[in-house]
Design an enzyme around this catalytic site. Sequence first.
Site, PDB file in Angstrom:
ATOM      1  N   TRP A 160       0.864  -1.171   0.000  1.00  0.00           N
ATOM      2  CA  TRP A 160       0.000   0.000   0.000  1.00  0.00           C
ATOM      3  C   TRP A 160       0.897   1.214   0.000  1.00  0.00           C
ATOM      4  O   TRP A 160       1.408   1.606   1.046  1.00  0.00           O
ATOM      5  CB  TRP A 160      -0.867   0.041   1.263  1.00  0.00           C
ATOM      6  CG  TRP A 160      -1.816  -1.085   1.332  1.00  0.00           C
ATOM      7  CD1 TRP A 160      -2.497  -1.649   0.307  1.00  0.00           C
ATOM      8  CD2 TRP A 160      -2.217  -1.797   2.509  1.00  0.00           C
ATOM      9  NE1 TRP A 160      -3.275  -2.673   0.759  1.00  0.00           N
ATOM     10  CE2 TRP A 160      -3.122  -2.776   2.103  1.00  0.00           C
ATOM     11  CE3 TRP A 160      -1.878  -1.685   3.861  1.00  0.00           C
ATOM     12  CZ2 TRP A 160      -3.715  -3.664   2.998  1.00  0.00           C
ATOM     13  CZ3 TRP A 160      -2.469  -2.552   4.747  1.00  0.00           C
ATOM     14  CH2 TRP A 160      -3.384  -3.527   4.316  1.00  0.00           C
ATOM     15  N   HIS A 180      -6.751   1.813   4.766  1.00  0.00           N
ATOM     16  CA  HIS A 180      -7.899   0.905   4.878  1.00  0.00           C
ATOM     17  C   HIS A 180      -8.692   1.277   6.123  1.00  0.00           C
ATOM     18  O   HIS A 180      -8.261   2.137   6.902  1.00  0.00           O
ATOM     19  CB  HIS A 180      -7.462  -0.569   4.900  1.00  0.00           C
ATOM     20  CG  HIS A 180      -6.410  -0.916   5.935  1.00  0.00           C
ATOM     21  ND1 HIS A 180      -6.018  -2.182   6.193  1.00  0.00           N
ATOM     22  CD2 HIS A 180      -5.679  -0.133   6.782  1.00  0.00           C
ATOM     23  CE1 HIS A 180      -5.081  -2.199   7.139  1.00  0.00           C
ATOM     24  NE2 HIS A 180      -4.877  -0.959   7.506  1.00  0.00           N
ATOM     25  N   ARG A 206      -4.744   5.503  -1.239  1.00  0.00           N
ATOM     26  CA  ARG A 206      -3.509   4.780  -1.568  1.00  0.00           C
ATOM     27  C   ARG A 206      -2.883   5.400  -2.791  1.00  0.00           C
ATOM     28  O   ARG A 206      -3.601   5.848  -3.693  1.00  0.00           O
ATOM     29  CB  ARG A 206      -3.813   3.311  -1.879  1.00  0.00           C
ATOM     30  CG  ARG A 206      -4.379   2.572  -0.698  1.00  0.00           C
ATOM     31  CD  ARG A 206      -4.757   1.161  -1.063  1.00  0.00           C
ATOM     32  NE  ARG A 206      -5.530   0.577   0.021  1.00  0.00           N
ATOM     33  CZ  ARG A 206      -6.007  -0.659   0.020  1.00  0.00           C
ATOM     34  NH1 ARG A 206      -5.776  -1.444  -1.021  1.00  0.00           N
ATOM     35  NH2 ARG A 206      -6.692  -1.098   1.036  1.00  0.00           N
ATOM     36  N   GLN A 220     -14.318   1.989   1.799  1.00  0.00           N
ATOM     37  CA  GLN A 220     -14.379   0.640   2.352  1.00  0.00           C
ATOM     38  C   GLN A 220     -15.430   0.540   3.440  1.00  0.00           C
ATOM     39  O   GLN A 220     -15.857   1.549   4.009  1.00  0.00           O
ATOM     40  CB  GLN A 220     -13.029   0.258   2.982  1.00  0.00           C
ATOM     41  CG  GLN A 220     -11.929  -0.024   1.977  1.00  0.00           C
ATOM     42  CD  GLN A 220     -10.736  -0.722   2.625  1.00  0.00           C
ATOM     43  OE1 GLN A 220     -10.514  -0.631   3.833  1.00  0.00           O
ATOM     44  NE2 GLN A 220      -9.955  -1.424   1.803  1.00  0.00           N
ATOM     45  N   VAL A 263      -5.740 -11.093  10.651  1.00  0.00           N
ATOM     46  CA  VAL A 263      -6.680 -12.203  10.868  1.00  0.00           C
ATOM     47  C   VAL A 263      -5.970 -13.545  10.761  1.00  0.00           C
ATOM     48  O   VAL A 263      -4.959 -13.685  10.088  1.00  0.00           O
ATOM     49  CB  VAL A 263      -7.861 -12.166   9.867  1.00  0.00           C
ATOM     50  CG1 VAL A 263      -8.866 -11.098  10.258  1.00  0.00           C
ATOM     51  CG2 VAL A 263      -7.377 -11.951   8.434  1.00  0.00           C
ATOM     52  N   ALA A 319     -13.668 -10.491  11.379  1.00  0.00           N
ATOM     53  CA  ALA A 319     -13.590  -9.171  10.750  1.00  0.00           C
ATOM     54  C   ALA A 319     -13.661  -9.344   9.251  1.00  0.00           C
ATOM     55  O   ALA A 319     -13.360 -10.424   8.724  1.00  0.00           O
ATOM     56  CB  ALA A 319     -12.284  -8.479  11.133  1.00  0.00           C
TER      57      ALA A 319
END
Length: 351
Positions: A160, A180, A206, A220, A263, A319
Amino acid sequence: MTTSAPSFRALKDEALQALHSANDDAAIEAWRIEWLGRQDGRITAILRSVREQPQEVRATFGAGANELKAALETALEGKREALRRAALQSLATAEALDVTLPGRKRPLGRLHPVTQTMRDCLAAFAEMGFRTVEGPEVEWAYYNFDAARIPEDHPARDMWDTIWVDTFIDGQRKMLLRTHTTPNQVRVMERSEPPIRVVVPGKCYRQEATDATHEWMLTQIEGLAVDEGVRMSDLKGTLYGFARRLFGNDRRIIFHHSYFPFVEPGVEMAIDCFICRGAGAECRTCHGTGWIEILGAGMVHPEIIENAGYDSSRYTGFAFGMGVERVALLRWGIEDIRHFYQNDLRFLSQF
Ligand code: DAH
């Protein structure tokens, strides 16, 4: 002076003729004074002379004179009335207001297609108990990267190409335009207690070369659920409900394993291609795979749960994060993401 009956008629014609050509208030008033004036009016003089008439014509003369006077008074009144009417008429014409004209339509605005899509997504999650909260667009590197397990030397920071804010703290840039909405996972956990079910919409930035599917600004929606006993199946059920709500009741979904530092396990979710329904090798939407990737998700990493101050042996969470433009592109079959932010009404007014 003697005046015979026929000359009354001549006088009357003369008076009416004059009245006829008097066309404003001043002319009419002058006419009134000449003919009916109390002092020197011509008719008044005739009436005064009745007494001087010979006995045998006096009655006829008087009656004729009175008749003439009455006729002129009536004519005067009629003339005044006609003038009033003409004045009203021209006023009405001059100030005419056509109330039968249809009103002018004011152009009605509408919500931007990305905003519409965002609201539809949030509404779908709200039905499943997810509250909408927001976080800052100018974010600390700590929340955007470190707290999300993206350390200084992690390749994700290169991936990113971050837009940094030019403020140095301890010789370093520490603020950025968030790349994000994931930093809100930690932000929300820090300020609340489980059970948590939130969705966080917002713009992200970005440094990207723009093309048909990439923009340097994107929208997002981050999702987060943390509680005792939250499992992968809860994540699947939630995202399945969302996909059906937005893309139709007969949608199928598939999860592929993927990697995101925040995650474990991490997945990418795809929905079956509702354009070609899996039949089109040439399909531009799914590129012939039959599946369209729409979001990243996973079980919140225990380290993040611990960092937020919760006991990770008691609490688990899931998530997810999705790009709203991408959802909008898919639902309307739009071929280029750049249309959204060119502000061309020919495009925007189609939604
Ligand atoms: N933050 C990721 C991105 O911008 C998307 C994402 C992936 C968010 C997986 C998540 C997740 O919450 O679990 O590409």
